[in-house]
Enzyme design. Structure first.
Site, PDB file in Angstrom:
ATOM      1  CB  THR A  32      -2.303   4.046  -0.883  1.00 27.50           C
ATOM      2  OG1 THR A  32      -1.700   3.676  -2.125  1.00 27.50           O
ATOM      3  CG2 THR A  32      -1.494   3.456   0.262  1.00 27.50           C
ATOM      4  CD  GLN A 105      -2.013   3.016  -9.466  1.00 26.55           C
ATOM      5  OE1 GLN A 105      -1.872   2.945  -8.257  1.00 26.55           O
ATOM      6  NE2 GLN A 105      -1.997   4.160 -10.133  1.00 26.55           N
ATOM      7  CG  HIS A 181       1.217   4.125  -9.931  1.00 26.38           C
ATOM      8  ND1 HIS A 181       1.381   5.419 -10.357  1.00 26.38           N
ATOM      9  CD2 HIS A 181       0.953   4.202  -8.601  1.00 26.38           C
ATOM     10  CE1 HIS A 181       1.214   6.244  -9.316  1.00 26.38           C
ATOM     11  NE2 HIS A 181       0.955   5.519  -8.243  1.00 26.38           N
ATOM     12  CG  ASN A 184       1.076  10.208  -7.927  1.00 14.25           C
ATOM     13  OD1 ASN A 184       0.975  11.292  -8.505  1.00 14.25           O
ATOM     14  ND2 ASN A 184       0.025   9.526  -7.504  1.00 14.25           N
ATOM     15  CE1 TYR A 186       5.377   6.034  -4.484  1.00 13.81           C
ATOM     16  CE2 TYR A 186       3.479   6.616  -5.812  1.00 13.81           C
ATOM     17  CZ  TYR A 186       4.107   6.549  -4.578  1.00 13.81           C
ATOM     18  OH  TYR A 186       3.463   6.995  -3.452  1.00 13.81           O
ATOM     19  NE  ARG A 233      -4.004   8.335 -11.204  1.00 11.06           N
ATOM     20  CZ  ARG A 233      -4.261   8.605  -9.926  1.00 11.06           C
ATOM     21  NH1 ARG A 233      -3.590   8.001  -8.974  1.00 11.06           N
ATOM     22  NH2 ARG A 233      -5.186   9.468  -9.594  1.00 11.06           N
ATOM     23  CG  ASN A 241       6.214  10.133  -3.479  1.00 11.99           C
ATOM     24  OD1 ASN A 241       6.358  10.155  -2.256  1.00 11.99           O
ATOM     25  ND2 ASN A 241       5.147   9.609  -4.051  1.00 11.99           N
ATOM     26  N   GLY A 323     -11.077  10.481  -6.390  1.00  9.93           N
ATOM     27  CA  GLY A 323     -10.371   9.708  -5.374  1.00  9.93           C
ATOM     28  C   GLY A 323     -10.973   9.928  -4.015  1.00  9.93           C
ATOM     29  NE  ARG A 324      -8.236  14.506  -2.220  1.00  5.88           N
ATOM     30  CZ  ARG A 324      -7.768  15.738  -2.336  1.00  5.88           C
ATOM     31  NH1 ARG A 324      -7.216  16.318  -1.289  1.00  5.88           N
ATOM     32  NH2 ARG A 324      -7.830  16.371  -3.482  1.00  5.88           N
TER      33      ARG A 324
HETATM   34  C1  8OZ Z   1      -0.786   7.948  -0.713  1.00  7.39           C
HETATM   35  C2  8OZ Z   1      -0.031   7.227   0.203  1.00  7.39           C
HETATM   36  C3  8OZ Z   1       0.786   6.225  -0.244  1.00  7.39           C
HETATM   37  C4  8OZ Z   1       0.867   5.929  -1.595  1.00  7.39           C
HETATM   38  C5  8OZ Z   1       0.251   7.396  -4.970  1.00  7.39           C
HETATM   39  C6  8OZ Z   1       0.193   5.074  -4.387  1.00  7.39           C
HETATM   40  O1  8OZ Z   1       0.430   8.555  -4.617  1.00  7.39           O
HETATM   41  C7  8OZ Z   1       0.195   6.331  -3.956  1.00  7.39           C
HETATM   42  C8  8OZ Z   1       0.113   6.652  -2.512  1.00  7.39           C
HETATM   43  C9  8OZ Z   1      -0.711   7.662  -2.062  1.00  7.39           C
HETATM   44  O2  8OZ Z   1       0.144   7.105  -6.166  1.00  7.39           O
END
Ligand code: 8OZ
Length: 370
Positions: A32, A105, A181, A184, A186, A233, A241, A323-324
């Site tokens: 993101t 994604q 997705h 994480n 969501y 994923r 979160n 990623g990073r």
């Molecule tokens: C970092 C900041 C905002 C969203 C995720 C889509 O953690 C994100 C995300 C990561 O999967």
């Protein structure tokens, strides 16, 4: 006996993820970046940003909301308007011209949102009306997420239809496929876990019920665009979160078994441990999870070259997502190949802004990008 050079070469060997042929096993994880300022259309800078990273075997483009209600952060892109499809088409054309592969994604944040990011009068939706202990990034900076409302049972078919339409839009935008997705913390992950899902209908309660939404969404997407273009994923033990579950091992084994039953999915992509953090925050048997699935398996979270080669060599993965490292190393594949030093990224330019800290990280040499 393989020597050490041929061991390392496994990372740079071709493979297939369903219908998608990869030149190497180095996958760019979704990141993101919050730069979709105009109409939640990917910034034109994303054309260069992704093309610069096209030497990845596969790019998984950043989390992209399937509907305005699925947005949870400032300036993240969507895939529900014609302008968004056109914006993404320019990105996929540039990646393909550079010889790369790219999937999108598909994202719905559920309760990880704030009313200021949603259409007028809307509140975030979730399996249950329980606010997450989490923050999100808005025009006012970091704020606590808003109190969500529980999705009504009769709203779920439209939600699944939104995923289906988004997948169709992604293919129209030239993507090689999609990644659903379900990680994480969501929306889909909120349904999976008993920490966030307190429903008493067919989508809550038992593991069978909590894995239903994942199964129905992935089935719909696979039916729409082909299972071989559909990946998923998961993040079984992430605390991201406010995600938590009383029994992640049986939950995720059942989730993967249901995905296996769909048949022919392109891949499952697993975040091991805490997203972007410790890999051993909660004990979890990833081999037992992988054993439930006969298709391609992507691993992620804190991998370096040696760990990636070890995982591939041991048959623990078919590809490794970074990623990073891709943020400041557009030519990560070449750097890994050459054992070149990796640049570190500037945290201040991670989210929002323009080219700085986005498209201005140099490759080692112009030739090395390949
Ligand atoms: C970092 C900041 C905002 C969203 C995720 C889509 O953690 C994100 C995300 C990561 O999967």
């Amino acid at each position: 006996m393989a020597d050490s050079a041929s061991d390392v070469s496994v990372l740079f060997s071709p493979t297939r993820l369903g219908d998608i042929a990869l030149a190497n096993r180095v996958v760019m994880a979704p990141l993101t970046r919050d730069r979709a300022i105009e109409g939640r259309v990917p910034t034109p800078l994303a054309i260069d940003y992704y093309a610069q990273r096209a030497s990845a075997g596969l790019i998984i483009a950043e989390a992209t909301q399937i509907t305005p209600l699925g947005q949870g952060y400032l300036d993240t892109p969507g895939i529900y308007s014609e302008a968004q499809v056109a914006g993404w088409k320019a990105v996929t054309d540039a990646v393909h011209a550079a010889g790369g592969k790219i999937v999108l994604q598909l994202w719905h944040v559920g309760r990880i949102s704030h009313v200021s990011l949603l259409p007028e009068g809307e509140v975030p939706v979730a399996p249950s009306a329980r606010r997450a202990k989490a923050q999100t990034f808005t025009a006012e900076g970091m704020v606590d997420v808003s109190e969500p409302r529980a999705l009504e049972l009769d709203e779920i078919p439209a939600l699944i239809a939104d995923y289906r339409t988004a997948a169709r839009n992604a293919i129209a935008a030239g993507f090689d496929g999609v990644e659903v997705h379900a990680a994480n913390g969501y929306l889909i992950d909120q349904f999976l876990r008993d920490g966030s899902n307190h429903r008493t209908d067919a989508y809550g309660g038992s593991i069978e019920h909590r894995t239903r939404l994942l199964d129905e969404v992935v089935n719909a997407v696979a039916e729409e665009i082909g299972a071989g273009r559909t990946g998923v994923r998961l993040s079984p033990v992430t605390p991201a979160n406010d995600a938590h579950d009383s029994a992640p091992q049986p939950l995720f084994e059942r989730a993967v078994a249901r995905l296996e039953a769909i048949g022919g999915l392109a891949f499952i992509h697993v975040i091991e441990g805490a997203t972007g953090g410790p890999r051993d925050n909660i004990a979890f048997d990833y081999a037992a999870l992988k054993a439930k699935f006969s298709g391609p398996w992507i691993v992620n979270n804190g991998y370096d070259k040696a760990m990636a080669v070890a995982a591939l060599t041991a048959g623990k993965a078919d590809a490794v997502a970074f990623g990073r490292p891709f943020i400041a190393n557009p030519d990560l594949v070449a750097r890994l190949r050459q054992d070149a030093p990796l640049a570190s990224f500037n945290q201040a330019t991670l989210y929002g802004g323009g080219a700085e800290g986005y498209t201005d990280y140099p490759a080692l040499t112009a030739e090395a990008v390949n």
